[in-house]
Structure formats: structure tokens, C-alpha cells
Motif scaffolding. Sequence first.
Motif, PDB file in Angstrom:
ATOM      1  N   ASP A 135      39.289  25.304 -68.298  1.00  0.00           N
ATOM      2  CA  ASP A 135      38.220  26.267 -68.557  1.00  0.00           C
ATOM      3  C   ASP A 135      38.863  27.646 -68.755  1.00  0.00           C
ATOM      4  OD1 ASP A 135      36.151  28.112 -68.395  1.00  0.00           O
ATOM      5  OD2 ASP A 135      35.025  26.937 -66.919  1.00  0.00           O
ATOM      6  N   ALA A 136      38.866  28.105 -70.008  1.00  0.00           N
ATOM      7  CA  ALA A 136      39.527  29.382 -70.313  1.00  0.00           C
ATOM      8  C   ALA A 136      38.699  30.581 -69.853  1.00  0.00           C
ATOM      9  CB  ALA A 136      39.808  29.482 -71.806  1.00  0.00           C
ATOM     10  N   VAL A 137      37.390  30.380 -69.618  1.00  0.00           N
ATOM     11  CA  VAL A 137      36.594  31.494 -69.069  1.00  0.00           C
ATOM     12  C   VAL A 137      37.105  31.773 -67.650  1.00  0.00           C
ATOM     13  CG1 VAL A 137      34.280  32.363 -68.564  1.00  0.00           C
ATOM     14  CG2 VAL A 137      34.610  30.736 -70.438  1.00  0.00           C
TER      15      VAL A 137
ATOM     16  N   VAL B 243      36.302  27.214 -74.232  1.00  0.00           N
ATOM     17  CA  VAL B 243      36.691  28.575 -74.635  1.00  0.00           C
ATOM     18  C   VAL B 243      35.633  29.621 -74.296  1.00  0.00           C
ATOM     19  CG1 VAL B 243      38.294  27.855 -76.443  1.00  0.00           C
ATOM     20  CG2 VAL B 243      35.865  28.124 -76.991  1.00  0.00           C
ATOM     21  N   ALA B 244      34.379  29.166 -74.112  1.00  0.00           N
ATOM     22  CA  ALA B 244      33.271  30.065 -73.758  1.00  0.00           C
ATOM     23  C   ALA B 244      32.134  29.183 -73.246  1.00  0.00           C
ATOM     24  CB  ALA B 244      32.825  30.860 -74.986  1.00  0.00           C
ATOM     25  N   TYR B 245      31.073  29.823 -72.734  1.00  0.00           N
ATOM     26  CA  TYR B 245      29.915  29.043 -72.261  1.00  0.00           C
ATOM     27  C   TYR B 245      28.715  29.288 -73.172  1.00  0.00           C
ATOM     28  CZ  TYR B 245      32.473  28.997 -67.753  1.00  0.00           C
ATOM     29  OH  TYR B 245      33.409  28.843 -66.765  1.00  0.00           O
ATOM     30  N   ASP B 246      27.866  28.269 -73.229  1.00  0.00           N
ATOM     31  CA  ASP B 246      26.565  28.417 -73.880  1.00  0.00           C
ATOM     32  C   ASP B 246      25.525  28.487 -72.765  1.00  0.00           C
ATOM     33  OD1 ASP B 246      23.989  27.736 -74.830  1.00  0.00           O
ATOM     34  OD2 ASP B 246      24.850  26.796 -76.608  1.00  0.00           O
ATOM     35  N   TYR B 247      24.894  29.659 -72.654  1.00  0.00           N
ATOM     36  CA  TYR B 247      23.846  29.822 -71.641  1.00  0.00           C
ATOM     37  C   TYR B 247      22.509  30.015 -72.351  1.00  0.00           C
ATOM     38  CZ  TYR B 247      21.050  31.800 -67.862  1.00  0.00           C
ATOM     39  OH  TYR B 247      20.049  32.026 -66.956  1.00  0.00           O
ATOM     40  N   ASN B 248      21.711  28.981 -72.359  1.00  0.00           N
ATOM     41  CA  ASN B 248      20.403  29.012 -73.041  1.00  0.00           C
ATOM     42  C   ASN B 248      20.525  29.536 -74.475  1.00  0.00           C
ATOM     43  OD1 ASN B 248      19.173  28.024 -70.777  1.00  0.00           O
ATOM     44  ND2 ASN B 248      18.595  30.055 -69.983  1.00  0.00           N
TER      45      ASN B 248
ATOM     46  N   ARG C 135      26.036  32.865 -76.246  1.00  0.00           N
ATOM     47  CA  ARG C 135      27.459  32.625 -75.972  1.00  0.00           C
ATOM     48  C   ARG C 135      27.970  33.611 -74.913  1.00  0.00           C
ATOM     49  NH1 ARG C 135      31.993  30.383 -79.223  1.00  0.00           N
ATOM     50  NH2 ARG C 135      33.900  31.388 -78.489  1.00  0.00           N
ATOM     51  N   LEU C 136      28.505  33.087 -73.828  1.00  0.00           N
ATOM     52  CA  LEU C 136      29.084  33.944 -72.775  1.00  0.00           C
ATOM     53  C   LEU C 136      30.595  33.825 -72.806  1.00  0.00           C
ATOM     54  CD1 LEU C 136      26.920  33.267 -69.544  1.00  0.00           C
ATOM     55  CD2 LEU C 136      26.496  34.900 -71.391  1.00  0.00           C
ATOM     56  N   GLU C 137      31.262  34.970 -72.888  1.00  0.00           N
ATOM     57  CA  GLU C 137      32.738  34.987 -72.871  1.00  0.00           C
ATOM     58  C   GLU C 137      33.251  35.279 -71.464  1.00  0.00           C
ATOM     59  OE1 GLU C 137      34.699  34.486 -75.558  1.00  0.00           O
ATOM     60  OE2 GLU C 137      33.170  34.535 -77.140  1.00  0.00           O
TER      61      GLU C 137
ATOM     62  N   ASN D 158      50.916  26.694 -75.080  1.00  0.00           N
ATOM     63  CA  ASN D 158      50.901  28.020 -75.724  1.00  0.00           C
ATOM     64  C   ASN D 158      49.481  28.479 -76.001  1.00  0.00           C
ATOM     65  OD1 ASN D 158      53.647  28.417 -75.680  1.00  0.00           O
ATOM     66  ND2 ASN D 158      53.987  27.452 -77.674  1.00  0.00           N
ATOM     67  N   TYR D 159      48.625  27.517 -76.397  1.00  0.00           N
ATOM     68  CA  TYR D 159      47.223  27.854 -76.675  1.00  0.00           C
ATOM     69  C   TYR D 159      46.524  28.339 -75.397  1.00  0.00           C
ATOM     70  CZ  TYR D 159      42.338  27.310 -78.057  1.00  0.00           C
ATOM     71  OH  TYR D 159      41.006  27.536 -78.299  1.00  0.00           O
ATOM     72  N   LEU D 160      46.737  27.639 -74.287  1.00  0.00           N
ATOM     73  CA  LEU D 160      46.090  28.040 -73.025  1.00  0.00           C
ATOM     74  C   LEU D 160      46.550  29.447 -72.609  1.00  0.00           C
ATOM     75  CD1 LEU D 160      46.064  24.809 -70.798  1.00  0.00           C
ATOM     76  CD2 LEU D 160      44.505  25.505 -72.602  1.00  0.00           C
ATOM     77  N   CYS D 161      47.835  29.719 -72.803  1.00  0.00           N
ATOM     78  CA  CYS D 161      48.348  31.047 -72.429  1.00  0.00           C
ATOM     79  C   CYS D 161      47.766  32.118 -73.346  1.00  0.00           C
ATOM     80  CB  CYS D 161      49.875  31.059 -72.498  1.00  0.00           C
ATOM     81  SG  CYS D 161      50.614  30.063 -71.191  1.00  0.00           S
ATOM     82  N   GLU D 162      47.691  31.779 -74.626  1.00  0.00           N
ATOM     83  CA  GLU D 162      47.172  32.746 -75.606  1.00  0.00           C
ATOM     84  C   GLU D 162      45.703  33.099 -75.335  1.00  0.00           C
ATOM     85  OE1 GLU D 162      46.392  32.118 -80.177  1.00  0.00           O
ATOM     86  OE2 GLU D 162      48.401  31.473 -79.590  1.00  0.00           O
ATOM     87  N   ILE D 163      44.862  32.067 -75.117  1.00  0.00           N
ATOM     88  CA  ILE D 163      43.427  32.374 -74.958  1.00  0.00           C
ATOM     89  C   ILE D 163      43.105  32.974 -73.589  1.00  0.00           C
ATOM     90  CG2 ILE D 163      42.445  30.830 -76.713  1.00  0.00           C
ATOM     91  CD1 ILE D 163      41.835  28.862 -74.480  1.00  0.00           C
TER      92      ILE D 163
END
Length: 425
Positions: free
Chosen positions: A310-312, A344-349, A352-354, A398-403
Motif C-alpha cells: 500500500d503506497a498510501v 497507489v491511491a484509495y477510492d473513497y465513494n 480519489r484519495l492520495e 524501484n517502483y515502490l521506492c519511487e512512488i
Amino acid sequence: MSNTVLVGAQWGDEGKGKVIDVLTADSDIVVRFQGGNNAGHTVKTGNEKYVLHLIPSGILHDDKMSVIANGVVVDPQGLVDEIRGLEKDNIKIEGKLRISDRAPIVFPFHKILDAKAESGRSYAQKIGTTQRGIGPAYSDKVSREGMRIGDFLLTNFEEKLGAKIDAVNAQLAFFGKETVDKDAMIRDMVALGKIIKPYICDTQVYLNDAIKAGKDLLFEGAQGTMLDIDFGTYPYVTSSNTTAGGATTGSGVAPNKIDRVIGVIKAYTTRVGEGPFPTELFDEDGATLARIGHEFGATTGRPRRCGWFDAVVGRYAAAVNGADYWAMTKLDVMDTFKTIKVCVAYDYNGKRLENMPSDADVLSACKPIYVEKPGWQTPTTEITTFEELPQNAKDYVNYLCEITGVELGILSIGPKRESTVRVAI
Ligand code: GDP
Ligand code: IMO
Ligand code: MG
């Protein structure tokens, strides 16, 4: 000379014990600064496996000092059992351990109150605590009604504890619960105090003197960012500051003495106990993570809930801890997957929540927004350099570190010391 704070970036059990054990080689003193024996930190050395609860994981190194600082709540029976257990395994404790006189004591009645509080909560509100008395002991500290390790040195210890037990018994009787045996508890505590006394000191003075003398300190966080009393998924949290700031208030070492912060983060996510967990899996993939990752609690043996990275959570942990580096663990557990998802983000109703919402009910209603990454389906445990990883594994890390915006410091690809790649630190 450098002082390092290491904290869990998710919901605990990220592999902090393993990384601490590796980093202890570069340090002089390992310091626990919060939590208590709710923690379970596993270290595998050769064929031996140790699970540390209160004593810093650095204790396994003979030439290093271990400190239990003021922010830790100390269960005397748990501590003595742990000392004895380690001594039985030929781990030297004498002369290597210091315990703060300011650390609050966890008494047996705190465990009773912990269980009582849990049983009084409705199913939906249960926290799923470790039942180690952590919440009630910290409550006593904050309400200024607790006793501290330094009290073992007082001539009127028995009198002080007697008054405390009277107050607790009045409370238990009010709730219709069985009261505790005052004389027996005082007797037990006096006996435990005798064993603990030689280790007690003003650890703030000890640590600051050590810094002046050029020693390197390594602060060992327990639990994880999402269990922090302020920043976690309240009320489904523990009762201390598990984030990097806790290292300073929990030890008396000032913030300007901290040189770097390392967040330990699993290549996927787990949680033990109740509370929201957006990327939790209830399918075959979740079962695979649990099976290959051996995801069972090191303290309570409970099965851990498993889910995708979970990147958030990662970005939030990076911010609140000021993480300079990730120590990313358990990448090897992902070795068999054909496809791996990353939230990468959440959908709340429909929105988009970052960023991490503060409300646990909002987080419960959040749906993960995933991107898919190709797996590598190749064993990684034997690698010794980052370059040796399969390309898809490199890309995933690398992707996990980047995001999450944090540099990779250490990569762990197995529970043993040697399954560790030092990348940037
Ligand atoms: P802690 O509480 O953060 O110290 O973590 P725990 O010890 O509770 O849980 C982590 C578990 O994962 C332990 O059983 C470790 O031996 C194990 N572990 C640590 N790092 C790795 C790794 O890179 N790969 C694998 N497969 N296991 C690991
Ligand atoms: P380490 O240091 C994972 C969880 C419990 C519960 C909540 C509150 O090994 O990562 P508590 O007993 O602290 O009042 O329980 O916190 N919890 C942990 N989860 N790892 C831990 O420690 C934990 N310590 C507490 O499961 O949900
Ligand atoms: Mg653990």
C-alpha cells in the motif's frame, strides 16, 4: 559517528528485529524507546532463532550495549523471563543491559484491565490487543498514577505498591471483577525487583554521555507507523508513539542528535489484530503470502492478515517519520507470483484519495486503486547484490521506492543475516 532511528513503516512485524541485528554490527548501543512486550522481534542467526520482546535485538551481539529507555513500559516478570531465557541460550546479559529508572512498570493488574477493556468492547470495536497490559500501563503513566522502574530502589516500595493495589482493587470491585491478592503481588514484585535492580540507571545520562564519547546509537522501534497512538488507525492502535519522534521523547536524546531515520517496510502488507486494512486479501493470493511469509504473530501466534503493498501507507510513513531510507524486507515472499498488485491511491465513494485519512471508518470504506506489475517467478534468496535480481524484481522494488519517495538502503530476501543486501547504507 552517527545515530540512527529505525521504525516500522506499516502495521508492525516488518522485520525490524532482523534489520536491527544486521545494523547492530555498525553500532555501539541499541535502544528500545517505546512499547513493551507486545513486541515480538525475530532474529535468525545461523540455525538459531530468537524472539525478543522487551530486550533490544542488539543483545545477541556480545560486544554491544542494550538499553531499555524511559518510553518503554516494562513488565518485570516478562523481563526476568526474557533474561533467563536468553541466558539459557548462552546469551550474555550481565554488564550489557541498562534499564531506565523512568520507565513505567506494567503490573499483573494492567493485564487484567487490558482483558477487561477488550471484553467490554463490542465485536466491531475490539482492538485485538496482545493482552500484555500495554494500554492500561500507558494510561497510568499519562494520568500520573503509575509506578516506575526507579521505584524498585525506594525504601517505601512496598507501601507505594500497596496503595496502588488498593486503588486498583476498588476499581475491580466496582466492575464486579475478582480483586488481586495484595500480599502475594507485593511479595512477587519485591522478588523481581531484586533481580532487576542491578540494571537500573538514568539511561538519559548514560546515552547522552555515550554520544559525547563518540558512540553510535541505534534506536529500535517497536510496532509500526499505522499503530502509532497519534498517526495510526485510531482507535485500532497501540498506546505509544511508534514513529520516529518517539525515539527522542522515549530516550531523552534530543532530535538534533539523530542523523538518519530508516523505515522498515515489507514488500507487501500485513496486520495482526483488528482495524481497517484497505489492501487486505481474502483470496488465494492472500493465503500464498501468509503461507510463504510464515505470517503468524511472534508474540501471540495469531495469524496475520495479508495484502498487497500500500503506497498510501508508504508515503504517509515516509512523511511522518522523515524516512531517509527504506529497509525493504521479504521480497523473496513475492518470488512465485505471476502478477503483483500495488495500491497507489484509495477510492473513497468515487473520490480519489492520495493521502491517509484520519478517520478509521473512512479508511474502512476506502477501496484500493491498483496498478499491476509483472512478477519474476525466480528465487531471490541467494542473491548478494541488487544487480543480481531478476529485472522484474528490480523494477518492482524501484517502483515502490519511487512512488513512496524514499531511497532503498537495505534489501532483505530471507530471514537470516546473510540474506541481506546493503544497497545504500
Ligand atoms: P518485527 O516485529 O518487525 O521484528 O518482525 P517479526 O519478527 O515479528 O516478523 C518478521 C518475520 O519475517 C520473522 O519471522 C522474520 O524471521 C522474518 N523475516 C524477516 N526478514 C525476512 C525476509 O527478508 N524474508 C523472509 N522470508 N522472512 C523474513
Ligand atoms: P512488533 O514490534 C504487530 C497490535 C495488536 C493490536 C494493537 C494494540 O513485533 O512489530 P497492544 O497490545 O499494543 O495494546 O495492541 O497493536 N500490535 C502489534 N502488531 N506487531 C507488533 O509489534 C504489535 N504490537 C502490538 O495486535 O492490534
Ligand atoms: Mg513482530
